[in-house]
Design a protein around this motif. Structure first.
Motif, PDB file in Angstrom:
ATOM      1  N   ALA A  80      47.576 -46.294   4.395  1.00 19.35           N
ATOM      2  CA  ALA A  80      47.091 -47.478   5.278  1.00 19.35           C
ATOM      3  C   ALA A  80      46.917 -46.131   7.077  1.00 19.35           C
ATOM      4  CB  ALA A  80      47.696 -48.527   6.078  1.00 19.35           C
ATOM      5  N   LEU A  81      46.281 -45.194   6.679  1.00 17.54           N
ATOM      6  CA  LEU A  81      45.287 -43.505   7.369  1.00 17.54           C
ATOM      7  C   LEU A  81      44.120 -44.541   7.782  1.00 17.54           C
ATOM      8  CD1 LEU A  81      46.726 -40.217   5.589  1.00 17.54           C
ATOM      9  CD2 LEU A  81      48.008 -42.539   7.277  1.00 17.54           C
ATOM     10  N   GLN A  82      43.828 -43.738   8.692  1.00 21.99           N
ATOM     11  CA  GLN A  82      42.555 -43.966   9.774  1.00 21.99           C
ATOM     12  C   GLN A  82      42.110 -42.424  10.432  1.00 21.99           C
ATOM     13  OE1 GLN A  82      42.421 -47.568  11.687  1.00 21.99           O
ATOM     14  NE2 GLN A  82      44.360 -48.007  10.384  1.00 21.99           N
ATOM     15  N   PRO A  83      40.688 -43.022   9.795  1.00 24.34           N
ATOM     16  CA  PRO A  83      39.533 -41.779   9.658  1.00 24.34           C
ATOM     17  C   PRO A  83      39.992 -40.773  10.670  1.00 24.34           C
ATOM     18  CG  PRO A  83      38.793 -43.935  10.040  1.00 24.34           C
ATOM     19  CD  PRO A  83      39.872 -44.140  10.377  1.00 24.34           C
ATOM     20  N   GLU A  84      40.742 -41.212  12.291  1.00 23.87           N
ATOM     21  CA  GLU A  84      40.906 -40.272  12.752  1.00 23.87           C
ATOM     22  C   GLU A  84      42.552 -39.382  12.589  1.00 23.87           C
ATOM     23  OE1 GLU A  84      41.558 -43.641  13.549  1.00 23.87           O
ATOM     24  OE2 GLU A  84      42.898 -44.283  14.956  1.00 23.87           O
ATOM     25  N   ASP A  85      42.542 -39.830  11.626  1.00 18.77           N
ATOM     26  CA  ASP A  85      44.250 -39.124  10.854  1.00 18.77           C
ATOM     27  C   ASP A  85      43.490 -37.808  10.074  1.00 18.77           C
ATOM     28  OD1 ASP A  85      45.723 -41.630  10.026  1.00 18.77           O
ATOM     29  OD2 ASP A  85      46.440 -40.856  11.679  1.00 18.77           O
ATOM     30  N   SER A  86      42.427 -38.078   9.699  1.00 21.45           N
ATOM     31  CA  SER A  86      42.158 -36.499   9.260  1.00 21.45           C
ATOM     32  C   SER A  86      41.682 -35.307   9.524  1.00 21.45           C
ATOM     33  CB  SER A  86      40.279 -37.016   8.672  1.00 21.45           C
ATOM     34  OG  SER A  86      39.885 -38.074   8.470  1.00 21.45           O
ATOM     35  N   ALA A  87      42.333 -34.560   9.222  1.00 26.94           N
ATOM     36  CA  ALA A  87      43.329 -33.057   9.717  1.00 26.94           C
ATOM     37  C   ALA A  87      43.454 -32.210   8.645  1.00 26.94           C
ATOM     38  CB  ALA A  87      43.929 -33.115  10.194  1.00 26.94           C
ATOM     39  N   LEU A  88      43.612 -31.212   8.877  1.00 20.43           N
ATOM     40  CA  LEU A  88      44.369 -30.120   7.937  1.00 20.43           C
ATOM     41  C   LEU A  88      46.264 -30.463   7.945  1.00 20.43           C
ATOM     42  CD1 LEU A  88      44.231 -27.925   6.325  1.00 20.43           C
ATOM     43  CD2 LEU A  88      44.664 -26.186   7.929  1.00 20.43           C
ATOM     44  N   TYR A  89      46.932 -30.339   7.115  1.00 19.31           N
ATOM     45  CA  TYR A  89      47.839 -30.469   6.851  1.00 19.31           C
ATOM     46  C   TYR A  89      48.886 -29.227   6.271  1.00 19.31           C
ATOM     47  CZ  TYR A  89      47.382 -35.807   8.452  1.00 19.31           C
ATOM     48  OH  TYR A  89      47.199 -36.772   9.769  1.00 19.31           O
ATOM     49  N   LEU A  90      49.693 -28.841   7.705  1.00 19.50           N
ATOM     50  CA  LEU A  90      50.111 -27.661   6.853  1.00 19.50           C
ATOM     51  C   LEU A  90      51.493 -27.872   6.916  1.00 19.50           C
ATOM     52  CD1 LEU A  90      48.453 -25.477   9.829  1.00 19.50           C
ATOM     53  CD2 LEU A  90      48.337 -25.396   7.379  1.00 19.50           C
ATOM     54  N   CYS A  91      52.150 -27.533   5.691  1.00 20.69           N
ATOM     55  CA  CYS A  91      53.728 -26.770   5.606  1.00 20.69           C
ATOM     56  C   CYS A  91      54.258 -25.644   5.267  1.00 20.69           C
ATOM     57  CB  CYS A  91      53.823 -27.341   4.067  1.00 20.69           C
ATOM     58  SG  CYS A  91      55.720 -28.018   3.271  1.00 20.69           S
TER      59      CYS A  91
END
Lengths: 115, 115
Positions: A80-91
């Motif tokens: 249930a993510l939101q458009p503002e969660d769009s990003a680069l996710y780094l580990c």
């Protein structure tokens, strides 16, 4: 092997989807991290696992759910993510989290787009 | 509240020139200062790091200068090359909750080295 790998490289999901990001390291590190990075911004810490236990949660919304199945693997479950969660996710991983000189090795990231 | 201030936001240097990026901090609890280099589409990679008991550290063309009394540190890139074109983040590490340490990043500097 001094590499942190992340899959997938790119992910497009709708707001009602459930997906997972995966991270793996084989350096024997006991600390693993999730960061979120927006364009032209620094990485923002989300979660830290130390010895497979969650040690830091930076007040991240519950639609992000981390999991550390073993010392080499780290997952980030998305729902249930939101458009503002769009990003680069780094580990990232480091030998320890208990100590200031913890060199963090970053993976290449997963580019997430939420439609 | 920005705990690590980085400048300039962007920097253009000619090939062979010296690139200088500056960072300043307020919190004296910081005790480890790494610099990360990030190319487009990649995760950050540790470039060089310094502890506060050292005033300068050099690795190849990269030098960190550290001024503890002024709470400032800087990255110097000698003989800058087009391949150095990337975003550079300074960071600082401090204890955060129990025995955990975490990094605080500056906002980043986009370096462009013209041929």
């Amino acid at each position: 092997d001094t590499e942190v790998t992340q899959t997938p490289k790119h992910l497009v999901m709708g707001m009602t989807n459930k997906k997972s990001l995966k991270c793996e390291q084989h350096m024997g590190h006991r600390a693993m991290y999730w960061y979120k990075q927006k364009a032209k911004k620094p990485p923002e810490l989300m979660f830290v696992y130390s010895y497979e236990k969650l040690s830091i949660n930076e007040s991240v919304p519950s639609r992000f759910s981390p999991e550390c199945p073993n010392s080499s693997l780290l997952n980030l479950h998305l729902h249930a993510l939101q458009p503002e969660d769009s990003a680069l996710y780094l580990c990232a991983s480091s030998q320890e989290v208990r100590g200031p000189y913890n060199e963090q090795f970053f993976g290449p990231g997963t580019r997430l787009t939420v439609l | 509240q920005q705990q690590v201030k980085q400048s300039p936001q962007s920097l253009i240097v000619q090939k062979g020139g010296i690139s200088i990026i500056n960072c300043a901090y307020e919190n004296t609890a910081f005790d480890y200062f790494p610099w990360y280099q990030q190319f487009p589409g990649k995760g950050p990679a540790l470039l060089i790091a310094i502890r506060p008991d050292v005033s300068e550290k050099k690795e190849g063309r990269f030098t960190i200068s550290f001024n503890k009394s002024a709470k400032q540190f800087s990255l110097h890139i000698m003989d800058s090359q087009p391949g150095d074109s990337a975003t550079y983040f300074c960071a600082a590490s401090r204890r955060s909750g129990g025995s955990n340490y975490k990094l605080t990043f500056g906002k980043g500097t986009l370096l462009t080295v013209n041929p």
